[in-house]
Design a protein around this motif. Structure first.
Motif, PDB file in Angstrom:
ATOM      1  N   THR A  40       0.830  -1.199   0.000  1.00 14.52           N
ATOM      2  CA  THR A  40       0.000   0.000   0.000  1.00 14.52           C
ATOM      3  C   THR A  40       0.867   1.253   0.000  1.00 14.52           C
ATOM      4  O   THR A  40       2.080   1.175   0.181  1.00 14.52           O
ATOM      5  CB  THR A  40      -0.961  -0.001   1.212  1.00 14.52           C
ATOM      6  OG1 THR A  40      -1.903   1.050   1.049  1.00 14.52           O
ATOM      7  CG2 THR A  40      -0.215   0.142   2.512  1.00 14.52           C
ATOM      8  N   TYR A  41       0.239   2.409  -0.207  1.00 10.42           N
ATOM      9  CA  TYR A  41       0.925   3.693  -0.108  1.00 10.42           C
ATOM     10  C   TYR A  41      -0.029   4.721   0.463  1.00 10.42           C
ATOM     11  O   TYR A  41      -1.244   4.515   0.482  1.00 10.42           O
ATOM     12  CB  TYR A  41       1.515   4.142  -1.447  1.00 10.42           C
ATOM     13  CG  TYR A  41       0.527   4.269  -2.585  1.00 10.42           C
ATOM     14  CD1 TYR A  41      -0.222   5.419  -2.775  1.00 10.42           C
ATOM     15  CD2 TYR A  41       0.370   3.233  -3.503  1.00 10.42           C
ATOM     16  CE1 TYR A  41      -1.100   5.536  -3.833  1.00 10.42           C
ATOM     17  CE2 TYR A  41      -0.508   3.339  -4.562  1.00 10.42           C
ATOM     18  CZ  TYR A  41      -1.243   4.497  -4.722  1.00 10.42           C
ATOM     19  OH  TYR A  41      -2.113   4.602  -5.769  1.00 10.42           O
ATOM     20  N   LEU A  42       0.514   5.832   0.965  1.00  9.95           N
ATOM     21  CA  LEU A  42      -0.296   6.831   1.646  1.00  9.95           C
ATOM     22  C   LEU A  42      -0.883   7.891   0.718  1.00  9.95           C
ATOM     23  O   LEU A  42      -1.930   8.460   1.010  1.00  9.95           O
ATOM     24  CB  LEU A  42       0.538   7.528   2.737  1.00  9.95           C
ATOM     25  CG  LEU A  42       0.992   6.629   3.886  1.00  9.95           C
ATOM     26  CD1 LEU A  42       1.846   7.410   4.860  1.00  9.95           C
ATOM     27  CD2 LEU A  42      -0.197   6.013   4.588  1.00  9.95           C
ATOM     28  N   ARG A  78      -7.477  -1.914 -10.278  1.00 12.85           N
ATOM     29  CA  ARG A  78      -7.700  -1.902  -8.823  1.00 12.85           C
ATOM     30  C   ARG A  78      -6.713  -0.947  -8.157  1.00 12.85           C
ATOM     31  O   ARG A  78      -5.646  -0.669  -8.687  1.00 12.85           O
ATOM     32  CB  ARG A  78      -7.537  -3.302  -8.241  1.00 12.85           C
ATOM     33  CG  ARG A  78      -8.641  -4.261  -8.669  1.00 12.85           C
ATOM     34  CD  ARG A  78      -8.361  -5.657  -8.176  1.00 12.85           C
ATOM     35  NE  ARG A  78      -7.122  -6.097  -8.841  1.00 12.85           N
ATOM     36  CZ  ARG A  78      -6.268  -6.964  -8.354  1.00 12.85           C
ATOM     37  NH1 ARG A  78      -6.481  -7.523  -7.207  1.00 12.85           N
ATOM     38  NH2 ARG A  78      -5.188  -7.288  -9.016  1.00 12.85           N
ATOM     39  N   GLN A  79      -7.065  -0.491  -6.990  1.00 16.65           N
ATOM     40  CA  GLN A  79      -6.222   0.418  -6.221  1.00 16.65           C
ATOM     41  C   GLN A  79      -5.825  -0.269  -4.916  1.00 16.65           C
ATOM     42  O   GLN A  79      -6.428  -1.260  -4.515  1.00 16.65           O
ATOM     43  CB  GLN A  79      -6.983   1.722  -5.948  1.00 16.65           C
ATOM     44  CG  GLN A  79      -7.377   2.481  -7.216  1.00 16.65           C
ATOM     45  CD  GLN A  79      -6.180   2.874  -8.068  1.00 16.65           C
ATOM     46  OE1 GLN A  79      -5.169   3.360  -7.578  1.00 16.65           O
ATOM     47  NE2 GLN A  79      -6.287   2.648  -9.386  1.00 16.65           N
ATOM     48  N   PRO A  80      -4.765   0.232  -4.227  1.00 16.27           N
ATOM     49  CA  PRO A  80      -4.286  -0.437  -3.013  1.00 16.27           C
ATOM     50  C   PRO A  80      -5.336  -0.453  -1.912  1.00 16.27           C
ATOM     51  O   PRO A  80      -6.240   0.357  -1.937  1.00 16.27           O
ATOM     52  CB  PRO A  80      -3.081   0.394  -2.602  1.00 16.27           C
ATOM     53  CG  PRO A  80      -3.090   1.617  -3.412  1.00 16.27           C
ATOM     54  CD  PRO A  80      -4.050   1.433  -4.538  1.00 16.27           C
ATOM     55  N   THR A 111       9.449   2.436 -12.779  1.00 13.64           N
ATOM     56  CA  THR A 111       9.023   2.288 -11.391  1.00 13.64           C
ATOM     57  C   THR A 111       8.371   3.579 -10.911  1.00 13.64           C
ATOM     58  O   THR A 111       8.953   4.651 -11.026  1.00 13.64           O
ATOM     59  CB  THR A 111      10.223   1.928 -10.488  1.00 13.64           C
ATOM     60  OG1 THR A 111      10.781   0.701 -10.961  1.00 13.64           O
ATOM     61  CG2 THR A 111       9.801   1.765  -9.043  1.00 13.64           C
ATOM     62  N   ILE A 112       7.152   3.446 -10.379  1.00 12.97           N
ATOM     63  CA  ILE A 112       6.416   4.603  -9.849  1.00 12.97           C
ATOM     64  C   ILE A 112       6.573   4.674  -8.333  1.00 12.97           C
ATOM     65  O   ILE A 112       6.769   5.735  -7.764  1.00 12.97           O
ATOM     66  CB  ILE A 112       4.911   4.497 -10.193  1.00 12.97           C
ATOM     67  CG1 ILE A 112       4.702   4.335 -11.686  1.00 12.97           C
ATOM     68  CG2 ILE A 112       4.157   5.711  -9.673  1.00 12.97           C
ATOM     69  CD1 ILE A 112       3.263   3.992 -12.063  1.00 12.97           C
ATOM     70  N   TYR A 113       6.460   3.507  -7.673  1.00  5.31           N
ATOM     71  CA  TYR A 113       6.590   3.394  -6.217  1.00  5.31           C
ATOM     72  C   TYR A 113       7.569   2.276  -5.893  1.00  5.31           C
ATOM     73  O   TYR A 113       7.637   1.282  -6.603  1.00  5.31           O
ATOM     74  CB  TYR A 113       5.237   3.047  -5.566  1.00  5.31           C
ATOM     75  CG  TYR A 113       4.230   4.155  -5.581  1.00  5.31           C
ATOM     76  CD1 TYR A 113       4.153   5.059  -4.532  1.00  5.31           C
ATOM     77  CD2 TYR A 113       3.344   4.293  -6.643  1.00  5.31           C
ATOM     78  CE1 TYR A 113       3.219   6.079  -4.538  1.00  5.31           C
ATOM     79  CE2 TYR A 113       2.406   5.314  -6.658  1.00  5.31           C
ATOM     80  CZ  TYR A 113       2.348   6.201  -5.603  1.00  5.31           C
ATOM     81  OH  TYR A 113       1.427   7.213  -5.607  1.00  5.31           O
ATOM     82  N   THR A 114       8.309   2.443  -4.786  1.00  8.00           N
ATOM     83  CA  THR A 114       9.219   1.391  -4.322  1.00  8.00           C
ATOM     84  C   THR A 114       9.247   1.403  -2.793  1.00  8.00           C
ATOM     85  O   THR A 114       8.844   2.387  -2.169  1.00  8.00           O
ATOM     86  CB  THR A 114      10.632   1.575  -4.911  1.00  8.00           C
ATOM     87  OG1 THR A 114      11.413   0.417  -4.614  1.00  8.00           O
ATOM     88  CG2 THR A 114      11.326   2.804  -4.362  1.00  8.00           C
ATOM     89  N   ILE A 130       3.693  -3.866   3.540  1.00  9.06           N
ATOM     90  CA  ILE A 130       4.752  -3.135   2.839  1.00  9.06           C
ATOM     91  C   ILE A 130       4.205  -1.787   2.377  1.00  9.06           C
ATOM     92  O   ILE A 130       3.234  -1.734   1.622  1.00  9.06           O
ATOM     93  CB  ILE A 130       5.264  -3.932   1.622  1.00  9.06           C
ATOM     94  CG1 ILE A 130       5.820  -5.283   2.070  1.00  9.06           C
ATOM     95  CG2 ILE A 130       6.307  -3.129   0.868  1.00  9.06           C
ATOM     96  CD1 ILE A 130       6.236  -6.174   0.914  1.00  9.06           C
ATOM     97  N   ARG A 131       4.831  -0.718   2.832  1.00 10.29           N
ATOM     98  CA  ARG A 131       4.449   0.622   2.391  1.00 10.29           C
ATOM     99  C   ARG A 131       5.459   1.095   1.352  1.00 10.29           C
ATOM    100  O   ARG A 131       6.653   1.153   1.624  1.00 10.29           O
ATOM    101  CB  ARG A 131       4.423   1.603   3.550  1.00 10.29           C
ATOM    102  CG  ARG A 131       3.951   2.987   3.095  1.00 10.29           C
ATOM    103  CD  ARG A 131       3.884   3.976   4.204  1.00 10.29           C
ATOM    104  NE  ARG A 131       2.934   3.533   5.210  1.00 10.29           N
ATOM    105  CZ  ARG A 131       2.923   3.997   6.454  1.00 10.29           C
ATOM    106  NH1 ARG A 131       3.800   4.887   6.826  1.00 10.29           N
ATOM    107  NH2 ARG A 131       2.037   3.549   7.317  1.00 10.29           N
TER     108      ARG A 131
END
Length: 169
Positions: A40-42, A78-80, A111-114, A130-131
């Motif tokens: 996920t991410y914030l 889908r979204q996180p 890569t957008i998020y890591t 995992i964030r």
């Protein structure tokens, strides 16, 4: 009778040390053979519909790193949060080594998020949330090029206006 007792004691001691030598392997075999959790991410930013999530279990001990298990899937709009499950062979796990999980979300090969690496297995952790964090756009990226061109156009328009105002006086 004394001889028989000595032989029995030697035999029992030999069995004890043989079992003691096998202890690390039986401990590894008793480990849960899956790592689970969510990625996920914030940020409140929607992912592109064709984004791809990749989660890896990595041995990170010493100079060599190797991927033990990997799960990759398309988000299909889908979204996180994105649930994951990594399955591994516990026989190949060395209790004295370090193992981590990490994730990334990408789109069109970029890569957008890591994430950072989260320790697992040998610290008895088998469930990890995992964030991931947003990766800054690299220089020369199409978005930064468009912004640069936009700023240049605005600058040219302002300069043209200043020159026209000077001629009008």
């Amino acid at each position: 009778m004394n001889r028989i007792m000595h032989r029995a004691i030697r035999l029992l001691a030999g069995l004890f040390f043989a079992l003691l030598a096998l202890l690390p392997f039986t401990a590894a075999a008793q480990l849960n053979n899956t790592i689970t959790g969510n990625v996920t991410y914030l940020e409140r930013i929607a992912l592109p519909p064709n984004a791809r999530v990749t989660v890896q279990l990595i041995e990170t001990s010493g100079a060599n790193t190797r991927v033990i298990a990997e799960q990759a899937f398309d988000t299909q709009g889908r979204q996180p949060p994105f649930p994951y499950q990594l399955t591994f062979n516990p026989v190949g796990i060395n209790p004295s080594n370090t193992y981590t999980v990490q994730a990334r979300i990408g789109n069109a090969g970029q890569t957008i998020y890591t994430s950072t690496q989260y320790p697992v297995i040998t610290n008895r952790v088998t469930n990890v949330e995992i964030r991931v964090t947003r990766v800054p756009l690299p220089q020369g990226d199409a978005t930064s090029d468009v912004l640069l061109i936009g700023f240049a156009l605005v600058g040219m328009l302002l300069l043209t206006r200043v020159v026209r105002m000077g001629r009008a006086r």
